[in-house]
Design an enzyme around this catalytic site. Structure first.
Site, PDB file in Angstrom:
ATOM      1  N   SER A 152      43.856  40.039  27.034  1.00 42.04           N
ATOM      2  CA  SER A 152      45.306  40.229  27.033  1.00 42.04           C
ATOM      3  C   SER A 152      45.628  41.625  26.515  1.00 42.04           C
ATOM      4  O   SER A 152      44.882  42.176  25.690  1.00 42.04           O
ATOM      5  CB  SER A 152      45.940  39.199  26.092  1.00 42.04           C
ATOM      6  OG  SER A 152      47.267  39.543  25.795  1.00 42.04           O
ATOM      7  N   TYR A 167      46.077  35.356  17.834  1.00 40.57           N
ATOM      8  CA  TYR A 167      45.861  35.654  19.257  1.00 40.57           C
ATOM      9  C   TYR A 167      45.367  37.085  19.437  1.00 40.57           C
ATOM     10  O   TYR A 167      44.419  37.347  20.158  1.00 40.57           O
ATOM     11  CB  TYR A 167      47.164  35.437  20.015  1.00 40.57           C
ATOM     12  CG  TYR A 167      47.010  35.490  21.528  1.00 40.57           C
ATOM     13  CD1 TYR A 167      46.363  34.458  22.209  1.00 40.57           C
ATOM     14  CD2 TYR A 167      47.518  36.556  22.260  1.00 40.57           C
ATOM     15  CE1 TYR A 167      46.232  34.497  23.593  1.00 40.57           C
ATOM     16  CE2 TYR A 167      47.396  36.603  23.645  1.00 40.57           C
ATOM     17  CZ  TYR A 167      46.758  35.568  24.314  1.00 40.57           C
ATOM     18  OH  TYR A 167      46.625  35.608  25.688  1.00 40.57           O
TER      19      TYR A 167
HETATM   20  P1  NAP Z   1      47.615  27.837  29.874  1.00 39.99           P
HETATM   21  O1  NAP Z   1      48.494  27.460  30.993  1.00 39.99           O
HETATM   22  O2  NAP Z   1      48.008  27.494  28.476  1.00 39.99           O
HETATM   23  O3  NAP Z   1      46.158  27.236  30.183  1.00 39.99           O
HETATM   24  C1  NAP Z   1      45.125  27.352  29.263  1.00 39.99           C
HETATM   25  C2  NAP Z   1      43.971  26.488  29.712  1.00 39.99           C
HETATM   26  O4  NAP Z   1      42.926  26.594  28.737  1.00 39.99           O
HETATM   27  C3  NAP Z   1      44.344  24.999  29.805  1.00 39.99           C
HETATM   28  O5  NAP Z   1      43.707  24.435  30.918  1.00 39.99           O
HETATM   29  C4  NAP Z   1      43.777  24.430  28.516  1.00 39.99           C
HETATM   30  O6  NAP Z   1      43.443  23.051  28.575  1.00 39.99           O
HETATM   31  C5  NAP Z   1      42.502  25.278  28.436  1.00 39.99           C
HETATM   32  N1  NAP Z   1      41.845  25.184  27.128  1.00 39.99           N
HETATM   33  C6  NAP Z   1      42.367  25.395  25.892  1.00 39.99           C
HETATM   34  N2  NAP Z   1      41.440  25.168  24.956  1.00 39.99           N
HETATM   35  C7  NAP Z   1      40.297  24.814  25.610  1.00 39.99           C
HETATM   36  C8  NAP Z   1      39.002  24.458  25.203  1.00 39.99           C
HETATM   37  N3  NAP Z   1      38.662  24.395  23.904  1.00 39.99           N
HETATM   38  N4  NAP Z   1      38.063  24.185  26.143  1.00 39.99           N
HETATM   39  C9  NAP Z   1      38.380  24.238  27.443  1.00 39.99           C
HETATM   40  N5  NAP Z   1      39.606  24.539  27.898  1.00 39.99           N
HETATM   41  C10 NAP Z   1      40.553  24.827  26.992  1.00 39.99           C
HETATM   42  O7  NAP Z   1      47.319  29.404  29.842  1.00 39.99           O
HETATM   43  P2  NAP Z   1      47.221  30.517  30.989  1.00 39.99           P
HETATM   44  O8  NAP Z   1      48.448  31.312  30.922  1.00 39.99           O
HETATM   45  O9  NAP Z   1      46.781  29.921  32.278  1.00 39.99           O
HETATM   46  O10 NAP Z   1      46.074  31.420  30.348  1.00 39.99           O
HETATM   47  C11 NAP Z   1      44.776  31.579  30.884  1.00 39.99           C
HETATM   48  C12 NAP Z   1      44.119  32.749  30.178  1.00 39.99           C
HETATM   49  O11 NAP Z   1      44.879  33.946  30.400  1.00 39.99           O
HETATM   50  C13 NAP Z   1      44.048  32.571  28.661  1.00 39.99           C
HETATM   51  O12 NAP Z   1      42.806  33.057  28.185  1.00 39.99           O
HETATM   52  C14 NAP Z   1      45.178  33.439  28.147  1.00 39.99           C
HETATM   53  O13 NAP Z   1      44.980  33.886  26.830  1.00 39.99           O
HETATM   54  C15 NAP Z   1      45.184  34.565  29.160  1.00 39.99           C
HETATM   55  N6  NAP Z   1      46.471  35.262  29.254  1.00 39.99           N
HETATM   56  C16 NAP Z   1      47.598  34.620  29.676  1.00 39.99           C
HETATM   57  C17 NAP Z   1      48.806  35.326  29.731  1.00 39.99           C
HETATM   58  C18 NAP Z   1      50.093  34.696  30.240  1.00 39.99           C
HETATM   59  O14 NAP Z   1      51.140  35.367  30.219  1.00 39.99           O
HETATM   60  N7  NAP Z   1      50.095  33.452  30.700  1.00 39.99           N
HETATM   61  C19 NAP Z   1      48.849  36.676  29.348  1.00 39.99           C
HETATM   62  C20 NAP Z   1      47.686  37.288  28.907  1.00 39.99           C
HETATM   63  C21 NAP Z   1      46.508  36.572  28.871  1.00 39.99           C
HETATM   64  P3  NAP Z   1      44.490  21.886  28.117  1.00 39.99           P
HETATM   65  O15 NAP Z   1      45.361  21.604  29.302  1.00 39.99           O
HETATM   66  O16 NAP Z   1      43.581  20.745  27.774  1.00 39.99           O
HETATM   67  O17 NAP Z   1      45.255  22.415  26.952  1.00 39.99           O
END
Ligand code: NAP
Length: 244
Positions: A152, A167
């Protein structure tokens, strides 16, 4: 090179929703055999069925990246049943700062318990590190691998801001892991990079985010399918090098 069912094999962590789910869909549409993983089996299987219903080559395996046993069950399955892993997307991530701060969205370092940082590190850094320890040996064996670490802009040191230390520190940590692994893997055809998806409409990003999941997944798909000799040990956003 033996390729499973004639296809390269990709593992995506935390793929039951959000960016991870989109990455699975797009890799499968490109013809890869995708192993969709999630910590919650029910949610993961339901997500997998949505893609299988579209006749996409996706199968499910449980993996909670916090637990070594869970990770090694997946790597044992890969070794025994598939014999390879070509692509690993370390997508699973959490943003525990706000949850642990009674609704304050941007908690200060002065009010954040150190446990919040530990919690973030467990999933966002130690998780991908242990997943790599379990899976990269399969890539080394086949002298082929592409690893994408979802980081990120909040982990960028150059423009590091205040607030949300859990984070931020964990995303700086996964960037360090990218560098360490790329150095140790430089003699193999294994390319590993970090990327920032931008601010994406997911459960983590919220509906006010500026990007659709498709845009958030784009750089990950590009890095997952890099040609031999492509970049490694770098940080990207929108397919362009992003300053650490
Ligand atoms: P999200 O919708 O919150 O999805 C996160 C996923 O990670 C969910 O499937 C969650 O499962 C899973 N997870 C959490 N803890 C876990 C564990 N211990 N083992 C396996 N799976 C686990 O987030 P997203 O936005 O798609 O984010 C995906 C990645 O992009 C993350 O690394 C995030 O930090 C990064 N990112 C996102 C943004 C943004 O704006 N969205 C920006 C920068 C970076 P559950 O459903 O069981 O909780």
């Amino acid at each position: 090179m033996v390729i499973y069912n004639g296809r390269k094999v990709a593992v995506v962590t935390g793929a039951n929703r959000g960016i991870g789910f989109e990455i699975c869909k797009e890799l499968a549409e490109l013809g890869l055999e995708v192993i969709l993983t999630s910590r919650d089996e029910e949610k993961g299987k339901a997500a997998c069925r949505r893609l299988q219903d579209r006749k996409l080559p996706v199968q499910y395996h449980q993996m909670d990246v916090r637990y070594k046993d869970s990770i090694y069950r997946l790597s044992a399955f890969l070794k025994k049943e598939i014999g390879r892993c070509d692509i690993l997307v370390n997508n699973a991530g959490i943003f525990p700062d706000a949850q642990n701060a009674g609704g304050d969205e941007w908690p200060s370092v002065f009010t954040t318990p150190v446990d919040t940082v530990r919690t973030a590190m467990e999933t966002n850094v130690y998780g991908p590190m242990q997943v790599c320890q379990a899976i990269v040996p399969l890539m080394i064996k086949n002298n082929y691998g592409r690893i994408v670490n979802l980081s990120s802009g909040m982990g960028q040191l150059t423009y590091m801001n205040g607030h949300c230390p859990g984070y931020r520190i964990s995303k700086t940590g996964i960037n360090a892991l990218t560098r360490i692994l790329s150095e140790e893997l430089k003699d193999y055809n294994i390319l590993i990079n970090s990327m920032c998806p931008g601010w994406v409409k997911t459960e983590m990003g919220g509906q006010g985010a500026t990007r659709e999941v498709r845009e958030g997944a784009d750089t990950a798909i590009w890095l997952a399918t890099l040609s031999d000799g492509g970049p490694s040990g770098k940080f990207f956003r929108d397919r362009k090098v992003f300053v650490w």
